[in-house]
Design an enzyme around this catalytic site. Structure first.
Site, short mmCIF file in Angstrom:
data_model
loop_
_atom_site.label_atom_id
_atom_site.label_comp_id
_atom_site.label_asym_id
_atom_site.label_seq_id
_atom_site.Cartn_x
_atom_site.Cartn_y
_atom_site.Cartn_z
N PHE A 131 0.85 -1.23 0.01
CA PHE A 131 0.03 0.11 0.16
C PHE A 131 0.85 1.18 0.02
CE2 PHE A 131 -2.49 3.57 1.79
CZ PHE A 131 -3.69 3.43 1.19
N ASP A 216 9.24 2.85 1.46
CA ASP A 216 8.16 3.43 1.93
C ASP A 216 7.96 3.27 3.47
OD1 ASP A 216 5.64 4.47 2.35
OD2 ASP A 216 4.69 3.77 0.98
N LYS A 245 2.79 10.67 8.02
CA LYS A 245 2.05 10.24 9.30
C LYS A 245 2.76 11.04 10.44
CE LYS A 245 0.24 5.67 7.71
NZ LYS A 245 -1.22 5.81 7.49
C1 LIG Z 1 2.94 2.61 3.55
C2 LIG Z 1 2.07 3.66 3.25
N1 LIG Z 1 2.18 4.52 2.25
C3 LIG Z 1 1.89 5.55 1.76
C4 LIG Z 1 0.45 6.08 2.65
C5 LIG Z 1 -0.43 6.94 2.19
O1 LIG Z 1 -0.41 7.91 3.23
P1 LIG Z 1 -1.55 9.16 3.11
O2 LIG Z 1 -2.67 8.58 3.69
O3 LIG Z 1 -0.88 10.11 4.05
O4 LIG Z 1 -1.59 9.73 1.90
C6 LIG Z 1 0.21 5.09 3.77
C7 LIG Z 1 -1.15 5.22 4.45
O5 LIG Z 1 -1.54 4.56 5.21
C8 LIG Z 1 1.01 3.87 4.23
O6 LIG Z 1 0.80 3.10 5.05
#
Ligand SMILES: Cc1ncc(COP(=O)(O)O)c(C=O)c1O
Length: 389
Positions: A131, A216, A245
């Site tokens: 994700f 990520d 986050k």
């Molecule tokens: C691993 C990862 N990457 C990207 C995102 C996307 O972040 P945002 O919701 O701040 O756009 C998330 C959100 O849960 C995530 O867990």
């Protein structure tokens, strides 16, 4: 009924599944609803409140900065931004340049654009169950078809390979691959921890074939897994590392840490109006200093080990596996998790799903041991007694 329910029902989009409580206050690992009821918050805004709610240092930094200067575009220099950049650039040796933005998906978008720009190649290899966000580029790397399908066609050049499968990854990376993007613990995909040999192979394959490695850490970052960055568990130095986050203690902010193999950015090739905003930067400085000063990564390691050990003591035929790293914990059960989350909420514990059958716990790293014990007892109750209809 709380007036917030009616107003949100009338005016919000409907894209979120809502729980029938209005959260109005937080302190540490606890939040309170508008009726004054306390909950232990093991959702932490989807892994945002690593420092706990209403951290005094973050609150003070935001209040002071709001009175001084809220906005300042990156076209000008700024004291808070330079302090945040210096701190972020010190998190991982080699990752000394930083792109600032406003969310996780924007950090991932930025990383993809920098990778394409830097290599001149179009391809992105991502992992199944991964994700990475919901804007169209990040969504193209996200695996779950429930998120993807309504928005197809997505960005061309993306492909997915099974996670933790070295051979499949090696076969997928070629001379058209700009980058491989991976989470070191897949969060939304069910709390799956990477095999160290897989991550080492990903780094080696990228280096050998001229592709970049994007890690990520939007969810794993900044203490959550028991290290400041989860790559430290694996001695990994990616070319691009995405954060968001918790990076500014709950104030919206994203960041991409950038290594020496990435470059060649001409002015105007990418940018963001709010990126590097002084208010977010002041919060980021306060949050990172508190995180390090309070030894929260070390606390996450100790508390996570305690929590997982106690969860594994729960004897329930429902439970398939308890897994995780630090305070990023998943309990895979043999049924859909949604009713169990509702039952937990009734007992005063907020948790979240990770897919259909994994119950995920992402508590603030400041959660206390008595609070962890209350979470374990609530889970024991919901996982061992029949649910009420
Ligand atoms: C691993 C990862 N990457 C990207 C995102 C996307 O972040 P945002 O919701 O701040 O756009 C998330 C959100 O849960 C995530 O867990």
């Amino acid at each position: 009924m709380d007036p917030a329910f009616e107003a949100e029902a009338l005016h919000s989009t409907g894209i979120y599944t809502k729980h029938p409580i209005a959260i109005v206050r937080g302190d540490g690992a606890s939040v309170w609803d508008s009726a004054g009821r306390e909950y232990i918050d093991c959702m932490a805004g989807h892994g945002v409140a690593n420092l706990g709610h209403a951290h005094p240092a973050v609150a003070q930094a935001v209040a002071e900065q709001a009175r001084r200067l809220i906005t300042c575009h990156e076209a000008f220099y700024n004291d808070q931004r330079s302090a945040a950049l210096a701190l972020l650039a010190s998190l991982r040796p080699g990752l000394t340049r930083v792109y600032l933005c406003n969310s996780g998906t924007e950090a991932v978008e930025g990383a993809f654009k920098f990778a394409r720009l830097s290599t001149g190649r179009p391809g992105i290899v991502a992992a199944m169950r991964g994700f990475h966000g919901r804007t169209l580029g990040a969504l193209s790397a996200t695996w779950n078809k429930h998120y993807r399908e309504p928005f197809e066609p997505l960005v061309p050049g993306f492909r997915h390979v099974p996670y933790n499968n070295v051979q499949a990854l090696e076969q997928a990376v070629d001379d058209q691959t700009a980058a491989v993007v991976l989470e070191v613990v897949q969060g939304e995909g069910g709390v799956h921890v990477a095999d160290p040999a897989y991550l080492a192979a990903a780094q080696r394959t990228c280096r050998e074939r001229g592709a970049l490695l994007i890690i990520d850490e939007v969810q794993t970052g900044l203490g959550r897994t028991g290290k400041l960055l989860a790559v430290e568990h694996f001695d990994l130095t990616p070319d691009l590392l995405c954060l968001a986050k918790s990076v500014a203690g709950g104030v919206p902010m994203g960041a991409v840490l950038i290594g020496p193999a990435v470059g060649g950015f001409a002015p105007g090739t990418h940018g963001s109006t709010f990126g590097g905003n002084p208010l977010a930067c002041a919060a980021c400085v306060a949050a990172l200093q508190a995180l390090i000063g309070e030894r929260l990564p070390e606390q996450a390691a100790e508390k996570g080990a305690y929590l997982m050990a106690r969860l594994r003591e729960i004897e329930s035929p429902l439970v398939r596996e308890v897994r995780g790293l630090g305070l990023m914990v998943g309990i895979e059960i043999k049924q859909k998790v949604a009713p169990y989350l509702d039952a937990l909420l009734d007992l005063g514990v907020i948790a979240l799903p990770a897919g259909l059958t994994v119950l995920r716990l992402l508590p603030p790293l400041v959660i206390t041991y008595p609070q962890l014990d209350r979470v374990v007892e609530a889970l024991r109750t919901v996982l061992t007694k029949p649910l009420e209809e």
